[in-house]
Write a protein that holds these residues in place. Structure first.
Motif, PDB file in Angstrom:
ATOM      1  N   MET A  73       0.798  -1.227   0.000  1.00 54.54           N
ATOM      2  CA  MET A  73       0.000   0.000   0.000  1.00 54.54           C
ATOM      3  C   MET A  73       0.836   1.286   0.000  1.00 54.54           C
ATOM      4  N   PRO A  74       1.881   1.395   0.829  1.00 58.22           N
ATOM      5  CA  PRO A  74       2.595   2.678   0.870  1.00 58.22           C
ATOM      6  C   PRO A  74       3.099   3.117  -0.505  1.00 58.22           C
ATOM      7  N   ASP A  75       3.676   2.219  -1.275  1.00 61.85           N
ATOM      8  CA  ASP A  75       4.148   2.593  -2.606  1.00 61.85           C
ATOM      9  C   ASP A  75       2.985   2.928  -3.526  1.00 61.85           C
ATOM     10  N   ALA A  76       1.900   2.144  -3.383  1.00 60.49           N
ATOM     11  CA  ALA A  76       0.757   2.332  -4.279  1.00 60.49           C
ATOM     12  C   ALA A  76       0.107   3.702  -4.083  1.00 60.49           C
ATOM     13  N   ILE A  77       0.073   4.167  -2.835  1.00 62.27           N
ATOM     14  CA  ILE A  77      -0.606   5.445  -2.572  1.00 62.27           C
ATOM     15  C   ILE A  77       0.388   6.587  -2.369  1.00 62.27           C
ATOM     16  N   ALA A  78       1.649   6.333  -2.710  1.00 61.85           N
ATOM     17  CA  ALA A  78       2.675   7.359  -2.475  1.00 61.85           C
ATOM     18  C   ALA A  78       2.367   8.654  -3.225  1.00 61.85           C
ATOM     19  N   HIS A  79       1.712   8.518  -4.360  1.00 67.21           N
ATOM     20  CA  HIS A  79       1.425   9.721  -5.153  1.00 67.21           C
ATOM     21  C   HIS A  79       0.178  10.443  -4.664  1.00 67.21           C
ATOM     22  N   LEU A  80      -0.477   9.869  -3.655  1.00 68.62           N
ATOM     23  CA  LEU A  80      -1.718  10.456  -3.127  1.00 68.62           C
ATOM     24  C   LEU A  80      -1.467  11.006  -1.724  1.00 68.62           C
ATOM     25  N   PRO A  81      -2.276  11.969  -1.309  1.00 67.77           N
ATOM     26  CA  PRO A  81      -2.086  12.520   0.034  1.00 67.77           C
ATOM     27  C   PRO A  81      -2.764  11.659   1.101  1.00 67.77           C
ATOM     28  N   ALA A  82      -2.938  10.368   0.824  1.00 66.26           N
ATOM     29  CA  ALA A  82      -3.683   9.497   1.739  1.00 66.26           C
ATOM     30  C   ALA A  82      -2.775   8.835   2.758  1.00 66.26           C
ATOM     31  N   ARG A  83      -3.341   8.559   3.916  1.00 73.26           N
ATOM     32  CA  ARG A  83      -2.615   7.813   4.955  1.00 73.26           C
ATOM     33  C   ARG A  83      -3.418   6.587   5.357  1.00 73.26           C
ATOM     34  N   MET A  84      -2.739   5.469   5.491  1.00 69.52           N
ATOM     35  CA  MET A  84      -3.387   4.249   5.978  1.00 69.52           C
ATOM     36  C   MET A  84      -3.268   4.257   7.493  1.00 69.52           C
ATOM     37  N   LEU A  85      -4.417   4.204   8.182  1.00 68.11           N
ATOM     38  CA  LEU A  85      -4.380   4.395   9.631  1.00 68.11           C
ATOM     39  C   LEU A  85      -4.544   3.108  10.428  1.00 68.11           C
ATOM     40  N   LEU A  86      -5.531   2.306  10.069  1.00 66.01           N
ATOM     41  CA  LEU A  86      -5.856   1.144  10.904  1.00 66.01           C
ATOM     42  C   LEU A  86      -6.088  -0.098  10.063  1.00 66.01           C
ATOM     43  N   GLN A  87      -5.853  -1.255  10.698  1.00 64.22           N
ATOM     44  CA  GLN A  87      -6.229  -2.529  10.115  1.00 64.22           C
ATOM     45  C   GLN A  87      -7.104  -3.269  11.113  1.00 64.22           C
ATOM     46  N   VAL A  88      -8.236  -3.767  10.649  1.00 66.43           N
ATOM     47  CA  VAL A  88      -9.116  -4.545  11.521  1.00 66.43           C
ATOM     48  C   VAL A  88      -9.398  -5.886  10.837  1.00 66.43           C
ATOM     49  N   HIS A  89      -8.353  -6.673  10.678  1.00 61.16           N
ATOM     50  CA  HIS A  89      -8.427  -8.052  10.161  1.00 61.16           C
ATOM     51  C   HIS A  89      -8.836  -8.164   8.694  1.00 61.16           C
TER      52      HIS A  89
END
Length: 933
Positions: free
Chosen positions: A866-882
């Motif tokens: 995910m980090p590389d995939a969304i690197a061009h976007l201002p998005a942040r991945m915050l949580l994982q719930v399984h």
DNA sequence: GACATCACG
DNA sequence: GACGTACGTGATGTCC
């Protein structure tokens, strides 16, 4: 021959390091059967030597030969330029122990084996090649390294052993565009990114050759640089003159080394069959030993079959633990030798000591390092002076500590060096501590994760467990140092003299575990699991945890008050109904009221002698009396208030205003993670009242929360693993899977489906994933056990593949002691052959683990990408719930983020595993988590 | 610190 | 035939 080297003689120089690396990469990671020693590269090396010797006939056969190795450590070129070869990654861990063995192999073949400290193999070869040429003989350099091409000419040639291609003067011109005598000039200009030779920026081999041919030599070119027409090129040559000249000295090989041997010493000798076969047998190369024995006309020595235990018995610990041997580092002068040693080795075990457990809050107190077993140090940094009396701790820094900033500055170069492996036990914690000091630790290895990949399901993976189990050593306990309860102190108050052995020992243990586990990953075939599902997840989780999620305190606070009021009202009613006041929160007191005083039916005492008052029992009682229903309501509110609306407020970080959970990567045996402090994986959603707590989880101004979750991922994986065509088809057609199950089982057409029948089928579907039992299904669906068993029988009749999967899985577990996910994760099942009720548990867990675990692996893969995939976007991945990922993203990037993240998640299994069933991800967005979900 | 309970997937 | 049971977690409060 009279022994002198001269006309008619032919010297072969073999580039040993090139042989080793080629051998290493050409072969799978083989290990010696008897003890697990990695020997793949040695095997390949020996094969190459054998083929070389075999092919030495005809006019090109050598009269003299040597294998030349690079000596480990720095060379004189590092004194010229400290960045020389600085971006070379360290040699793979399983290759390092094989370096000395390749020397042994060379000697076993009775071939001269040479290396010189401070010089590269290239320089030795250059010196020998020049000597051979000057003596009027021939020389063939067996290598394809272009750095050696400057030596070609006057009887010196190169031989690319792989392509079996000779490189003469014309070959060099083909490669460099200039003759051998000008190769260094071209190299000086073109530079070399692999060796980190800077050269002239913007000039490659083509341009360099053009310039050298035009001006005749590098010196001439630099002197007349002003004449160059292209302005940029001219400026570069003028500005970077010094750098270019330095580059030339780096690539120029030394032909005049002082050697303590002569070419004559390199005369070709036949191998001593006994020595060679003994070596090959010791390495346990069965095929090669036999082949060489045949070739030499000897009897092949017998290689004993390895006993299965041998590898485990191999002593893990050669150096005994010695707590008095640890060093306390208190100055830059004392720290420097440690840093030098780390740089030389390419690895270090690191551990941080802090003032607590919350990595987002605590302060750094000290750092310990270990470079080899028994050699560890502790660097105290912010220990406080012992209190003058017991009441007031001093804020004064203790004496004899090096300044924090100075230590961090020195260590930063090592901790961020891509060529130095940083080894830790639960490195995510230390990485966060360092990240808060502006140090991005990379690359890392983690012994906790190695153990998880190796031994998941056998035991936990804490340092104490691992040390005792695998090093037979009990670490110094922390309790006596910190004390307990109210009088407990933080680590900064621990006297340095006590801190040193404790802290240094942790680093020592970590390094020993690392050396032990590293080869085991290959042996147990979990390298891929460790390298693709565990190690790369660490930086991803580190960032998620440090980012945290915004939680609105006021919302929680208002809810808390509302809950408190409602609870008070319920308590009054409960006391009224009970005829007395009691602690509603005490199951024991409640049981006495319900089953003792009120004499309600169904009172069952558990193993501790208390009445059970769980939700299911109270629900049954609700038909008999009003009290149980009130208690259920009260309990729900009590849970929401204490665990969520109250506790969550305490977890809002004062600096960030956000809540930072901590993921436990080794938390669940199946490969799932766990979340703690606080647990953000069990925020209420099932009840309407609880669900509102998610309204407190909000994005920053101008942002929205995105929730993307896998639809029915476990059932899809079950359909794939068990190979159930009907299920696969239903998923392919997008049919409601529970309704389909119901239709198949009860013969009800889809368009006549009732919610109740569907609900029962849903219960069965879940039951299947959990390792269904009649009892469990009966309890869950609240139907008689016989009826539940009937459902199960019918289900297996309709889907015989499921039963087959279950039987096969349990059988596999019994045979191997573990089950596996589709991605190769092993989940050990030590209780699978237990007797009694435990056997049932173990069986169901074994059935569930590949399904739950595969789903867990899938989302891990998505998170890692995910980090590389969304690197061009201002998005942040915050949580994982399984099966869900939560993102925070500015409004204008919502659609892009959904599209990108959805694609990453849906394709996360590829290319490692091709699922027969497509994975589907649903997306939601909103101004809070309740809306987004 | 064990146990019961209940929040989630 | 009886055992006892759905799979995987973490946090809280009570009680000893």
């Amino acid at each position: 021959m009279d022994g002198t080297f001269g006309k008619g003689c032919h010297l072969h120089l073999i580039d040993g390091s090139a042989f080793i690396f080629r051998a290493y990469h050409a072969l799978p990671p083989l290990t010696r059967k008897s003890d697990g020693l990695p020997i793949g590269a040695v095997a390949g090396f020996c094969n190459m030597l054998q083929r070389y010797v075999e092919g030495n006939t005809g006019p090109d056969a050598p009269t003299h030969v040597a294998v030349i190795f690079d000596h480990s450590g720095k060379t004189f070129r590092n004194d010229l330029y400290d960045q020389y070869k600085a971006n070379r990654p360290p040699a793979p861990e399983d290759l390092r122990p094989q370096f000395p063995l390749t020397r042994d192999a060379t000697r076993a073949f009775n071939i001269a084996c040479k290396e010189v400290e401070g010089f590269e193999a290239d320089d030795i070869m250059a010196t020998l090649a020049c000597q051979a040429r000057d003596a009027g003989g021939r020389c063939t350099i067996i290598s394809s390294d272009k750095d050696l091409m400057q030596l070609v000419g006057g009887g010196v040639e190169m031989l690319d052993a792989m392509k079996n291609k000779r490189i003469d003067r014309d070959g060099v011109i083909e490669k460099f565009g200039v003759g051998p005598e000008r190769v260094v000039d071209v190299q000086a200009l073109a530079g070399d990114s692999v060796d980190n030779v800077p050269g002239a920026p913007g000039i490659g081999i083509k341009t360099a050759a053009l310039l050298i041919n035009e001006y005749g030599s590098l010196e001439e070119l630099l002197d007349r640089a002003e004449e160059i027409k292209q302005p940029k090129r001219r400026q570069t040559l003028i500005d970077k003159r010094e750098q270019i000249e330095m580059s030339k000295t780096l690539v120029q090989l030394d032909c005049n080394m002082e050697l303590d041997f002569t070419i004559e010493d390199l005369e070709v000798l036949d191998p001593d069959p006994e020595v060679l076969l003994a070596f090959l047998a010791e390495m346990e190369f069965r095929t090669l030993t036999k082949r060489m024995a045949d070739q030499l006309g000897q009897e092949a020595p017998v290689i004993p079959e390895a006993s299965p235990q041998a590898a485990e018995v191999a002593a893990p610990e050669a150096v005994p633990f010695d707590r008095n041997a640890y060093t306390c580092v208190t100055s830059a002068e004392e720290l420097q030798p440690w840093i030098d040693q780390i740089q030389q080795r390419g690895w270090v075990a690191v551990d941080t000591e802090t003032t607590g457990l919350d990595s987002m809050v605590v302060d750094l107190v000290g750092i310990s390092l270990c470079v080899e077993p028994g050699q560890a140090c502790y660097i105290p940094l912010t220990h406080r002076e012992a209190a003058a009396d017991d009441l007031f701790g001093s804020d004064e820094l203790a004496k004899d500590q090096m300044p924090l900033a100075q230590a961090l500055e020195m260590l930063k170069s090592v901790l961020e060096d891509p060529a130095i492996m940083k080894i830790g036990q639960n490195m995510k914690y230390d990485a966060k501590i360092f990240a808060r000091q502006d140090i991005a630790v990379a690359p890392i290895d983690d012994t906790m994760l190695m153990s998880y990949a190796l031994n998941g399901g056998k035991h936990n993976h804490g340092m104490d467990t691992l040390s005792e189990r695998y090093l037979d050593h009990t670490p110094i306990p922390i309790k006596p140092l910190l004390g307990t309860g109210k009088s407990a102190i933080t680590f900064d108050k621990v006297p340095v003299i006590d801190a040193v052995p404790y802290a240094a020992e942790d680093a020592d243990i970590t390094l020993r575990l690392w050396q032990l586990f590293k080869p085991q990953l290959h042996q147990e075939k979990v390298t891929t699991v460790y390298e693709t599902l565990e190690r790369p997840l660490v930086p991803v989780l580190t960032k998620m945890e440090m980012d945290g999620i915004k939680v609105d305190r006021d919302t929680l606070s208002r809810m808390s008050n509302a809950f408190a009021q409602k609870m008070a009202g319920l308590e009054d009613e409960i006391y009224e109904l009970a005829g007395e006041t009691f602690n509603v929160g005490s199951p024991k007191q409640l049981g006495e009221i319900l089953f003792g005083k009120l004499e309600l039916p169904g009172g069952k005492k558990g193993k501790t002698g208390a009445y059970a008052t769980g939700a299911d029992i109270l629900e049954d009682l609700a038909t008999e009396h009003d009290l149980p229903a009130r208690v259920l309501d009260w309990r729900q509110l009590s849970k929401l208030k204490s665990t969520y609306t109250d506790a969550l407020q305490d977890h809002i970080n004062a600096d960030t205003g956000r809540v930072h959970t901590s993921y436990i990567q080794t938390g669940a045996n199946t490969g799932r993670m766990a979340s703690s402090d606080p647990n953000l994986q069990n925020i209420p959603v099932r009840s309407e009242e609880g669900r509102r707590i998610r309204e407190a989880f909000i994005p920053e101004e101008g942002n929205v929360l995105l929730s993307l979750d896998y639809s029915q991922i476990e059932l899809r994986i079950l359909a794939h693993i068990a190979g159930i065509d009907a299920l696969k088809q239903a998923f392919a057609d997008g049919i409601d899977i529970h309704a389909m199950t119901a239709s198949e089982m009860f013969g009800v057409p889809l368009d006549e489906m009732t919610p109740d029948i569907r609900r029962q089928a849903k219960g069965i579907n879940f039951g299947v994933i959990y390792g269904i039992s009649g009892f469990g299904l009966a309890r869950n669906l609240r139907i008689p056990r016989a009826e539940a068993q009937g459902f199960i029988d019918r289900y297996f009749e309709r889907f015989p593949g499921i039963r087959k999967y279950m039987d096969n899985t349990v059988e596999f577990a019994k045979e191997h002691g573990y089950v596996q996910t589709l991605f190769g994760r092993k989940i050990h099942t030590p209780e699978i052959s237990a007797k009694g009720p435990r056997a049932g548990f173990a069986k169901r867990a074994a059935i569930n683990a590949p399904i739950q675990g595969t789903a867990a692996d899938v989302i891990r893969r998505a998170m890692i990408r995910m980090p590389d995939a969304i690197a061009h976007l201002p998005a942040r991945m915050l949580l994982q719930v399984h099966d869900e990922l939560l993102f925070e993203v500015p409004e204008n990037a919502v659609d892009d983020t959904i599209a990108t993240a959805k694609s990453v998640m849906e394709n996360a299994a590829d290319p490692a595993v091709h699922l027969d069933v497509k994975l589907i991800v649903d997306a939601g967005r909103g101004a809070n988590w309740a809306e987004a979900h």
